[in-house]
Motif scaffolding. Structure first.
Motif, mmCIF file in Angstrom:
data_model
loop_
_atom_site.group_PDB
_atom_site.id
_atom_site.type_symbol
_atom_site.label_atom_id
_atom_site.label_comp_id
_atom_site.label_asym_id
_atom_site.label_seq_id
_atom_site.Cartn_x
_atom_site.Cartn_y
_atom_site.Cartn_z
ATOM 1 N N SER A 51 0.842 -1.193 0.000
ATOM 2 C CA SER A 51 0.000 0.000 0.000
ATOM 3 C C SER A 51 0.875 1.240 0.000
ATOM 4 C CB SER A 51 -0.977 -0.023 1.172
ATOM 5 O OG SER A 51 -0.358 -0.397 2.377
ATOM 6 N N GLY A 52 1.121 1.886 1.143
ATOM 7 C CA GLY A 52 2.000 3.040 1.130
ATOM 8 C C GLY A 52 1.477 4.216 1.906
ATOM 9 N N MET A 53 1.950 5.397 1.505
ATOM 10 C CA MET A 53 1.731 6.611 2.293
ATOM 11 C C MET A 53 0.279 7.104 2.230
ATOM 12 S SD MET A 53 5.041 6.998 2.881
ATOM 13 C CE MET A 53 6.623 6.737 2.112
ATOM 14 N N GLY B 181 -3.719 3.883 2.103
ATOM 15 C CA GLY B 181 -4.565 3.329 3.144
ATOM 16 C C GLY B 181 -5.061 1.944 2.784
ATOM 17 N N THR B 182 -6.287 1.634 3.184
ATOM 18 C CA THR B 182 -6.891 0.356 2.808
ATOM 19 C C THR B 182 -7.890 0.530 1.675
ATOM 20 O OG1 THR B 182 -8.556 0.656 4.537
ATOM 21 C CG2 THR B 182 -6.609 -0.639 5.103
ATOM 22 N N ALA B 183 -8.339 1.752 1.430
ATOM 23 C CA ALA B 183 -9.384 1.981 0.436
ATOM 24 C C ALA B 183 -8.863 1.885 -0.986
ATOM 25 C CB ALA B 183 -10.019 3.351 0.660
ATOM 26 N N LEU C 230 -8.220 -2.787 9.727
ATOM 27 C CA LEU C 230 -6.831 -2.350 9.821
ATOM 28 C C LEU C 230 -6.132 -2.657 8.508
ATOM 29 C CD1 LEU C 230 -5.936 -4.083 13.217
ATOM 30 C CD2 LEU C 230 -6.882 -1.804 12.908
ATOM 31 N N LYS C 231 -4.937 -2.108 8.346
ATOM 32 C CA LYS C 231 -4.054 -2.610 7.295
ATOM 33 C C LYS C 231 -3.611 -4.006 7.715
ATOM 34 C CE LYS C 231 -1.738 1.165 4.899
ATOM 35 N NZ LYS C 231 -0.417 1.787 4.649
ATOM 36 N N PHE D 4 8.099 4.817 12.956
ATOM 37 C CA PHE D 4 7.436 5.764 12.070
ATOM 38 C C PHE D 4 6.370 4.998 11.312
ATOM 39 C CE2 PHE D 4 11.007 3.966 9.806
ATOM 40 C CZ PHE D 4 10.516 3.684 8.542
ATOM 41 N N GLY D 5 5.481 5.693 10.653
ATOM 42 C CA GLY D 5 4.491 4.956 9.882
ATOM 43 C C GLY D 5 3.281 5.762 9.497
ATOM 44 N N HIS D 6 2.316 5.034 8.950
ATOM 45 C CA HIS D 6 1.103 5.619 8.395
ATOM 46 C C HIS D 6 0.067 5.715 9.522
ATOM 47 C CE1 HIS D 6 3.488 4.528 5.029
ATOM 48 N NE2 HIS D 6 3.155 3.256 5.058
ATOM 49 N N ALA D 7 0.090 6.824 10.214
ATOM 50 C CA ALA D 7 -0.611 6.945 11.486
ATOM 51 C C ALA D 7 -2.123 6.759 11.355
ATOM 52 C CB ALA D 7 -0.301 8.309 12.113
ATOM 53 N N LEU D 8 -2.731 7.248 10.284
ATOM 54 C CA LEU D 8 -4.183 7.153 10.150
ATOM 55 C C LEU D 8 -4.671 5.715 10.161
ATOM 56 C CD1 LEU D 8 -5.203 9.837 7.504
ATOM 57 C CD2 LEU D 8 -5.462 9.921 9.977
ATOM 58 N N GLU D 9 -3.797 4.801 9.745
ATOM 59 C CA GLU D 9 -4.163 3.383 9.720
ATOM 60 C C GLU D 9 -3.646 2.652 10.950
ATOM 61 O OE1 GLU D 9 -6.118 2.746 7.291
ATOM 62 O OE2 GLU D 9 -5.731 4.607 6.222
#
Length: 954
Positions: free
Chosen positions: A153-155, A158-160, A225-226, A432-437
Motif C-alpha cells: 500500500s504506502g503513504m 490506506g486500505t481503500a 486495519l491494514k 514511524f508509519g502511516h498513522a491514520l491506519e
C-alpha cells in the motif's frame, strides 16, 4: 545437495533448453547467487534461474517443474523485505517480456504486466490526471507483480485504494499451468468447466466462513486495519462467487497460489494541488490524539515519526533546524493535504487546522505549498529507513517490520512496543508509519554473527507478536507481506480456525506445495531464524549497502549482466570466502576462483561506472566508484602506457582523428553493411579484444576551427570555452544534415549571443582526467586534472569568467575535482541560464527526442534540459525507462552489448522524431546507432531555433 537433486535440476535445464534460449537458463555460481538475492535479510541460492519471456514459456517451466516435483519462486524487482522472493530451488525471474501496458476507459483503468515499474504506471496515467491506488515508498523501483503479490500500500493509499480494493481483473497462471483471464467471459466459462472443484471449494469455504459469525467478525475486524498477514481471508466474506474469491485471494498471496501475468487496476484521481505541514508535538500520547482527531479530516496522508526517527535524519543537509532542538519525548506528524483545485485545497487545509484546535503543538502548524519545502518534508519521512542502514555497524543488517494497532489504541501500542524494544536491548529502534491506519514501521540494526544475537532477536519477535497480534488484536504485517519473517507467527495472530482455513486454501490451489513453499504458511517454528544473509565487510565504498535494489532501475547492465546491488553481493561473497583463510575447504576455494573469473566480465567490464546508481541509492552509494577501484587494481601494469598517453595527449587525439579518417575512407569504399560485417568478424576472431565499429561512427572533428583570435572587444561579456577531448575527436555524423562539429556549433552560438570567446592555451593537450579515471588510472587522471586546473585558472583570470565545457560528463568530473573558484558549466545549464536571455527563439515545427545524460541527472539538470528543448521545438519526447545509455566513454566500442542492452526499445519510442539531442558526443553516437535517428548536441537545437536578440536568424 544430493546427487539425485542435482540431477533433477540438470534434467530440468535440459528439458527447458528446447523451449527457452540458453542465455535465459542460468545455473552458474555467480549469477545464481546474484539473481537470487533480494532486499530481505535471508539468503537462499537457487539451483536454476529461469527468465521466461511470455505466458507460454512460463507454463512450460511450471509443467517441467511439476513433473519433477521441484518448487518454484517468482521474482519481480526483489525489493521485498521479508523473504518472499528467495529460494534454493527454481527462481522464475521477470525480464523485458513482462513490461507491456494498456490504458483503458480514458485512464479510468490500466492493464499492466507484472514487470512494469510502479512509477512507470503512474507516468502513463499522468496525462489523464490519475494514478494507481498503491503507493509504496519503493514505487520508483518495485514492479507491479510485487505490488499486487504483496498487497503493498504506502503513504496515501490506506486500505481503500490498495490492490485488493482496486483490482478489476487478473490474468493468472495456476500451479497446474492453467491460464485464467477474469476479464474474458470465454476464459471464465472454460475455467469453470475445468476447475469446478476449485471454485466449488472456494465457494464452500466462503459459505462456511460467513456462517461462522465469530470468525467472520474477526476477519472483518482484521481488515478494518491494514493487514497482509496470511491470505486475504476477507475475500471469503466479501464475495460469494468463486472467481471473485480467487481473484482477490491472489492479491497478497506472494506467489504461493499462482503467477499474476497481468492485472487490471481501477485507477484513482491524482489531485494536482498539494500542501504539507510538519507538526511537532510534545509527546507520543499527544501525537496519537492528534492522529485520531485527523482521521475524519480530508487528509491524503498522516505520517508519524518518533523522536528517535527524527534524530536519525536531523544532521543531514537541508533538514529544518528545529529537529535538533526537539525535547526527548517529542514526535511529529507529516500531514499531507491535496485538492482538485486551489479552493478545495484551501478549504481542506482549514478543516485540518480546525481538527487540531486545542491540541498542544511545539510550534504553530503551518502548511507549505512550495515544492522544495514540500519535497523536503517527504524526504525526511522517506529517509528514515536508509538513515538506520547508513549508520549501522558493518556486518549487521537492518530489520524493518510493519505492524498495525487499532487506531483508538495507537498511543498505548506505541508505548508498549517501545518498552519491548528497550527491554530486549534495542534502544536504537526508530518508529514511524502511516498513522491514520495505526500502521507503524519499526527499524533497527541487527547482527546475527555474535553469540546470543539470534536468540535475542527471537525473544524480541516472540514478544512483539504476542503484544501486537494477541493483546492488541492488531496486524503483525500491515503492508510488507508475510514472507518468511512472519510465517511462524501467522497462527498466533489469526487463531487456529483461520489458520486451518489458510491451509485449505493453499491445498485447493497448490496441493503439491510447489509454489513458493515456506512463505506465508510454514510448519517450521524457527523458519525466521534460518538462512540468514551474511553481510561481511567487503569495501568501505559499499559496506553501507542494505541491498534494497533501488539502484537497479537506472543501471544500464540490469538486463545484461549484474546490477549495482548484485555487484555488491558478489564482492561480499568473495570477501566472506577470503576471510575463511585456512578454514576454507577445497569447495570454497573452487567457488572463489569461479566467482573471481566470472566477475571480471559480469561485474567489472560491463559496469558503465557513471555513478547514476548513487542518485537512486537511499544511502548514496556509487557502486561505479568501487568498480573503478577494481579496474585500478587490475590495470596496475598499464600505468606506464597511461602516463605516455597523458603526457602526449595532443598526439593521441591526432592519432584518434586519423583513425576516424581511415574508418571513413573504408566506409566509403566498402559500404556500411560490409564494413559492419568485417568489423564484427574481426572482433570475434580477436576474442572481443578489438573494438566494434559502429555505422554511427562520425567523421573526425576539424580541430582547425579553434585557431581563432579573440577580438578583445571591451563591451562583450567573456566566456572560456573548453571543448572536451571527445568533441575534439568526434565530428559530425556521416549522413546527418547537421554537418558541423560540436565545436563549430558552440562557437557560432556564442558569437550569436554576443560573447567574447576565450580558448585556453595548449587546448589540444587538455583533458579533465575522466578518460583515465574510468579505466582505473587514477594517478594520470589526477595529473591531467591538475594540468587543466592550472590552465583554466589562467584563462578565467582566477575564476573571473565562466567556463563552458561542451560535454556534460566532463563538466561533472571538473566540478568534483577542480578549483572551487572556477564556475564550470555544461551545455544545458549554460544555455538555459545564460544563452536563452540573449536570444530570440522561434520553436521548430518538429517532434524531437532528448536524452538526459547520467551526469546531467546527477547535476540536477533534468528539468532545465526538458525546458530548454521545449523552448526550441513543438514537441519533445523523453523516452521512458531509458536512463544511462551504457556508452560510458568507449564502452559502446569495447563492450557494445552494454550499449545495445541499455537502449533496447529506444528506436520504437523515437521513431516519429526528426532528431534527438543530448550533451555528450560519445553518448550521441550510441543513441544514433540504436535509436535510428541522428542525435546531436542540444546546442545544435538551440542554434537552429534562435536568432540574436533583435536580429535575424543566422
Amino acid at each position: 545437495m544430493s546427487d539425485s537433486n542435482a540431477a533433477a535440476f540438470r534434467d530440468l535445464k535440459a528439458a527447458l533448453a528446447g523451449r527457452i534460449a540458453a542465455e535465459r537458463l542460468i545455473d552458474d555460481p555467480l549469477r545464481t547467487l546474484a539473481y537470487g538475492t533480494d532486499a530481505s535479510f535471508y539468503r537462499l541460492v537457487p539451483q536454476l534461474v529461469v527468465r521466461p519471456e511470455d505466458e507460454a514459456e512460463l507454463q512450460a517451466v511450471l509443467a517441467e517443474c511439476r513433473l519433477r516435483r521441484l518448487p518454484v519462486t517468482f521474482r519481480a524487482a526483489g525489493t521485498s523485505l521479508s523473504g518472499q522472493a528467495v529460494t534454493d530451488s527454481v527462481l522464475i525471474q521477470l525480464g523485458r517480456g513482462w513490461r507491456s501496458h494498456e490504458i483503458l476507459d480514458e485512464g479510468r483503468a490500466i492493464r499492466l504486466q507484472p514487470g512494469v515499474i510502479g512509477a512507470r504506471a503512474n507516468q502513463l496515467l499522468s496525462p489523464f490526471g490519475r494514478k494507481i491506488g498503491p503507493d509504496p515508498a519503493s514505487i520508483n523501483s518495485c514492479m507491479i507483480g510485487g505490488i499486487a503479490a504483496n498487497n503493498a500500500s504506502g503513504m496515501c493509499c490506506g486500505t481503500a485504494q490498495n490492490s485488493y480494493r482496486t483490482v478489476r481483473d487478473l490474468r493468472v497462471i495456476l500451479a497446474d499451468g492453467t491460464l485464467l483471464d477474469t476479464a474474458a467471459p470465454a476464459s471464465r466459462e472454460a475455467f469453470r468447466s475445468t476447475h469446478g472443484p476449485l471454485l466449488a471449494g472456494l465457494e464452500r469455504l466462503s459459505a462456511e466462513t460467513r456462517a461462522n459469525e465469530p470468525l467472520a467478525e474477526k476477519i472483518r475486524h482484521k481488515y478494518r486495519l491494514k493487514n497482509t498477514t496470511g491470505y486475504a481471508l476477507n475475500s471469503l466474506v466479501d464475495f460469494e462467487d468463486g472467481i471473485e474469491i480467487l481473484k482477490h485471494l491472489m492479491i497478497g498471496s506472494e506467489g504461493t497460489l499462482g503467477f499474476l501475468s497481468a492485472i487490471t487496476y481501477d485507477t484513482v484521481v491524482d489531485e494536482p494541488c498539494k500542501a504539507a505541514a510538519l507538526a511537532f508535538f510534545p509527546d507520543m500520547a499527544t501525537t496519537c490524539r492528534a492522529t485520531i482527531a485527523l482521521k475524519p479530516s480530508p487528509v491524503s496522508a498522516v505520517e508519524l515519526m518518533d523522536r528517535a526517527a527524527l534524530r536519525s535524519v536531523q544532521d543531514k543537509p537541508g533538514m529544518p533546524e528545529i529537529l535538533r532542538t526537539l525535547p526527548g519525548g517529542a514526535a511529529a506528524l507529516l500531514i499531507d493535504v491535496r485538492g482538485h483545485d486551489e479552493a478545495e485545497l484551501l478549504a481542506r487545509m482549514e478543516e485540518v487546522q480546525a481538527a487540531l484546535e486545542g491540541i498542544r503543538t511545539l510550534e504553530p502548524v503551518t502548511f507549505t505549498r512550495e515544492a522544495s519545502t514540500y519535497e523536503l518534508y517527504w524526504k525526511i519521512r522517506k529517509g528514515l529507513f536508509p538513515a538506520v542502514g547508513a549508520v549501522r555497524e558493518t556486518g549487521t543488517t537492518v530489520i524493518i517490520e510493519d505492524v498495525a494497532f487499532p487506531i483508538e489504541r495507537l498511543d498505548e501500542g506505541v508505548l508498549a512496543l517501545t518498552d519491548v524494544f528497550h527491554r530486549h536491548g534495542y534502544p536504537e529502534t526508530i518508529l514511524f508509519g502511516h498513522a491514520l491506519e495505526g500502521n507503524l514501521h519499526f527499524v533497527f540494526p541487527q547482527g546475527f554473527e555474535k553469540p546470543g544475537e539470534v536468540e535475542r532477536y527471537q525473544a524480541l519477535m516472540d514478544e512483539v507478536a504476542q503484544l501486537v497480534g494477541v493483546e492488541y488484536g492488531g496486524s503483525l504485517k500491515a503492508e510488507h507481506g508475510t514472507g518468511r519473517n512472519m510465517a511462524p507467527y501467522v497462527e498466533l495472530e489469526w487463531g487456529s480456525d483461520a489458520y486451518a482455513l489458510m491451509w485449505e486454501i493453499k491445498a485447493l490451489f497448490d496441493p503439491e506445495n510447489l509454489l513458493n513453499p515456506e512463505v506465508i504458511l510454514s510448519r517450521n517454528p524457527t523458519l525466521h531464524l534460518e538462512n540468514l544473509k551474511p553481510l561481511p565487510a567487503a569495501d568501505e565504498i559499499v559496506d553501507k549497502c542494505i541491498e534494497c535494489g533501488f539502484c537497479e532501475v537506472v543501471c544500464p547492465s540490469t538486463d545484461l549482466t549484474l546490477t549495482p546491488r548484485q555487484r555488491i553481493v558478489i564482492r561480499r561473497e568473495l570477501a566472506r570466502l577470503e576471510a575463511l583463510g585456512a578454514q576454507a575447504t577445497e569447495a570454497d576455494q573452487q567457488r572463489m576462483t569461479q566467482l573471481e573469473e566470472a566477475y571480471g566480465y559480469q561485474g567489472i567490464d560491463t559496469c558503465a561506472a557513471t555513478g547514476l546508481c548513487a542518485t537512486q541509492c537511499p544511502v548514496g552509494i556509487d557502486t561505479g566508484e568501487m568498480v573503478r577501484q577494481l579496474r585500478r587494481d587490475r590495470s596496475m601494469g598499464k600505468a606506464p602506457l597511461a602516463r605516455r598517453i597523458g603526457r602526449h595527449f595532443s598526439g593521441a587525439t591526432r592519432v584518434a582523428r586519423g583513425g576516424l579518417n581511415a574508418a571513413g575512407a573504408a566506409r566509403a569504399v566498402l559500404g556500411v553493411n560490409l564494413m559492419d560485417k568485417m568489423s564484427r568478424g574481426a572482433r570475434r576472431l580477436s576474442g572481443d579484444r578489438l573494438p566494434q565499429w559502429s555505422p554511427a561512427l562520425p567523421k573526425a572533428s576539424p580541430i582547425r576551427v579553434l585557431k581563432r583570435n579573440a577580438s578583445g572587444a571591451a563591451d562583450r561579456d567573456k566566456v572560456v570555452y573548453l571543448p572536451s577531448c571527445a568533441t575534439r575527436i568526434f565530428g559530425a555524423a556521416h549522413d546527418d544534415v547537421e554537418s558541423r562539429s560540436v565545436m563549430e556549433i558552440t562557437l557560432a552560438l556564442l558569437d550569436k549571443a554576443g560573447y567574447e570567446v576565450i580558448l585556453p592555451e595548449m587546448i589540444g593537450h587538455l583533458c579533465c582526467g575522466m578518460a583515465f579515471k574510468s579505466k582505473g588510472q587514477y594517478d594520470e587522471a589526477t595529473h591531467k586534472a591538475r594540468e587543466l586546473n592550472r590552465e583554466l585558472l589562467v584563462a578565467t583570470q582566477n575564476g573571473r569568467y565562466p567556463v563552458l565545457c561542451d560535454t556534460s560528463p566532463c563538466t561533472l568530473q571538473m566540478q568534483e575535482h577542480l578549483d572551487e573558484r572556477l564556475s564550470l558549466m555544461e551545455p544545458v545549464s549554460f544555455a538555459h541560464d545564460h544563452l536563452l536571455p540573449r536570444l530570440s527563439l522561434t520553436p521548430l515545427d518538429e517532434r524531437i527526442a532528448v536524452h538526459v545524460t547520467c551526469s546531467s541527472t546527477r547535476m540536477g539538470l533534468t528539468d532545465k534540459f526538458v525546458t530548454l528543448a521545449r523552448a526550441c521545438a513543438r514537441e519533445v519526447v523523453v523516452p521512458a525507462e531509458i536512463s544511462c545509455c551504457g556508452f560510458a566513454g568507449d564502452k559502446g566500442f569495447t563492450t557494445p552489448e552494454l550499449n545495445a542492452s541499455a537502449l533496447e526499445g529506444l528506436a520504437e519510442q523515437v521513431a516519429e522524431c526528426s532528431a534527438g539531442y543530448s550533451n555528450s558526443r560519445t553518448c550521441e553516437i550510441g543513441l544514433s546507432h540504436h535509436g535510428g535517428i541522428p542525435y546531436r548536441s542540444i546546442l545544435s537545437l538551440l542554434d537552429r531555433a534562435s536568432r540574436a536578440a533583435g536580429g535575424s536568424p543566422r
